[in-house]
Enzyme design. Structure first.
Site, PDB file in Angstrom:
ATOM      1  N   ASP A  40      98.765  11.209  84.581  1.00  0.00           N
ATOM      2  CA  ASP A  40      98.128  10.711  85.861  1.00  0.00           C
ATOM      3  C   ASP A  40      96.846  10.370  85.572  1.00  0.00           C
ATOM      4  O   ASP A  40      96.308  10.575  84.442  1.00  0.00           O
ATOM      5  CB  ASP A  40      98.265  11.912  86.956  1.00  0.00           C
ATOM      6  CG  ASP A  40      99.486  12.573  87.481  1.00  0.00           C
ATOM      7  OD1 ASP A  40     100.529  12.072  86.811  1.00  0.00           O
ATOM      8  OD2 ASP A  40      99.477  12.992  88.365  1.00  0.00           O
ATOM      9  N   HIS A  78      93.679   7.059  94.999  1.00  0.00           N
ATOM     10  CA  HIS A  78      93.803   8.531  94.718  1.00  0.00           C
ATOM     11  C   HIS A  78      93.287   9.410  95.827  1.00  0.00           C
ATOM     12  O   HIS A  78      92.996  10.543  95.920  1.00  0.00           O
ATOM     13  CB  HIS A  78      93.109   8.738  93.310  1.00  0.00           C
ATOM     14  CG  HIS A  78      93.729  10.086  92.944  1.00  0.00           C
ATOM     15  ND1 HIS A  78      93.209  11.492  93.380  1.00  0.00           N
ATOM     16  CD2 HIS A  78      94.614  10.397  91.864  1.00  0.00           C
ATOM     17  CE1 HIS A  78      93.902  12.559  92.508  1.00  0.00           C
ATOM     18  NE2 HIS A  78      94.750  11.897  91.842  1.00  0.00           N
ATOM     19  N   TYR A  91      97.457  14.693  94.365  1.00  0.00           N
ATOM     20  CA  TYR A  91      97.352  16.147  94.792  1.00  0.00           C
ATOM     21  C   TYR A  91      98.783  16.594  95.106  1.00  0.00           C
ATOM     22  O   TYR A  91      98.958  17.741  95.566  1.00  0.00           O
ATOM     23  CB  TYR A  91      96.328  16.196  95.873  1.00  0.00           C
ATOM     24  CG  TYR A  91      94.916  15.571  95.656  1.00  0.00           C
ATOM     25  CD1 TYR A  91      94.055  16.150  94.788  1.00  0.00           C
ATOM     26  CD2 TYR A  91      94.636  14.351  96.305  1.00  0.00           C
ATOM     27  CE1 TYR A  91      92.654  15.586  94.710  1.00  0.00           C
ATOM     28  CE2 TYR A  91      93.381  13.796  96.163  1.00  0.00           C
ATOM     29  CZ  TYR A  91      92.509  14.365  95.355  1.00  0.00           C
ATOM     30  OH  TYR A  91      91.199  13.706  95.109  1.00  0.00           O
ATOM     31  N   HIS A 121      97.195  14.561  82.479  1.00  0.00           N
ATOM     32  CA  HIS A 121      96.394  13.700  82.740  1.00  0.00           C
ATOM     33  C   HIS A 121      95.781  12.851  81.686  1.00  0.00           C
ATOM     34  O   HIS A 121      95.373  13.849  80.811  1.00  0.00           O
ATOM     35  CB  HIS A 121      95.014  14.238  83.771  1.00  0.00           C
ATOM     36  CG  HIS A 121      95.464  14.674  85.088  1.00  0.00           C
ATOM     37  ND1 HIS A 121      95.939  16.016  85.069  1.00  0.00           N
ATOM     38  CD2 HIS A 121      95.549  14.580  86.461  1.00  0.00           C
ATOM     39  CE1 HIS A 121      96.612  16.231  86.459  1.00  0.00           C
ATOM     40  NE2 HIS A 121      96.189  15.249  87.092  1.00  0.00           N
TER      41      HIS A 121
END
Length: 254
Positions: free
Chosen positions: A52, A109, A146, A201
């Site tokens: 991500d 985001h 999230y 990430h």
């Protein structure tokens, strides 16, 4: 209920074609439906490395590591989280040319579970247009920021034909877990059962330079195939939305 579903599928297939009907199991196991949360692979023997928050300064380096290890990854990218997506054009082109899957993580985001349908669509269409401008494709997969799937989000993703991906292993890199701590999560989960889709990430050097090479070796040791999210779900419809798309004239900016 299963017997009724199989019978219905066979009748529809036979009516639609003069050719022999496909296997009922093939009909049921077709590509994942849009707007439904998917957290792990649909079959064993696979690991879908999914990252991500990029593109970012480590994207090109991560692509090199994956390519060297014979792995295919999935990149859930944003438009503006770590700078403007257009500033990473070379890395994006490199990832696409190497056969990795490009997917959406929304434009800004932000939490989309509390957004209106119009705002959710804007978050998604801006990433779509950026990827059309840069490499000529629209993603068919996304991971919500999230992991927020509340409100009108899932219905909107269904209307936009997006497969919604979450995870079954959390590396915790976002929460300052070290690569060694992240590795323990994979070891606890093990390599049996349907394949894993981890939450990782690409904006953390430890994830890129330490965890990813370890995962490539871990997968090989456990005879796991390193694949895109689409492949780990048996999605024969492809990684991207079908169609020919119009590129905007540059120069581009966010």
């Amino acid at each position: 209920m299963l017997a009724q579903t199989i019978a219905t599928a066979l009748l529809l297939a036979a009516a639609a074609s003069a050719y022999p009907a496909p296997s009922p199991l093939d009909i049921i196991k077709r590509a994942p439906n849009p707007g439904i949360v998917i957290s792990k692979c649909s079959s064993p023997g696979m690991l879908a490395l999914a990252y991500d928050d990029g593109p970012y300064q480590y994207t090109g380096q991560l692509v090199d590591i994956l390519d060297k290890g014979g792995a295919k990854g999935t990149f859930f990218w944003t438009g503006t989280l770590y700078g403007c997506i257009y500033k990473e054009q070379k890395a994006i082109e490199k990832a696409y040319a190497s056969g990795h899957q490009l997917a959406s993580h929304s434009w800004s985001h932000s939490r989309m579970g509390s957004m209106s349908q119009a705002n959710i669509k804007t978050e998604m269409t801006k990433v779509e247009q950026a990827l059309v401008n840069l490499v000529g494709i629209k993603p068919a997969y996304m991971r919500p920021p999230y992991l927020d799937t509340g409100g009108q989000f899932l219905a909107t993703m269904k209307s936009m034909n997006y497969k919604v991906i979450t995870n079954d292993i959390d590396t915790g890199d976002w929460n300052n877990q070290s690569p060694a701590q992240s590795q323990q999560g994979f070891q606890r989960a093990g390599a049996s059962g349907n394949g894993h889709i981890p939450l990782m990430h690409e904006v953390y050097p430890g994830t890129v330079n330490t965890l990813t090479p370890w995962l490539i070796n871990w997968a090989k040791t456990n005879n796991l195939k390193l694949v895109t999210v689409a492949e780990c779900l048996g999605d024969t419809t492809g990684m991207y939305q079908p169609g020919n798309f119009t590129r905007q004239t540059g120069p581009y900016s966010c």
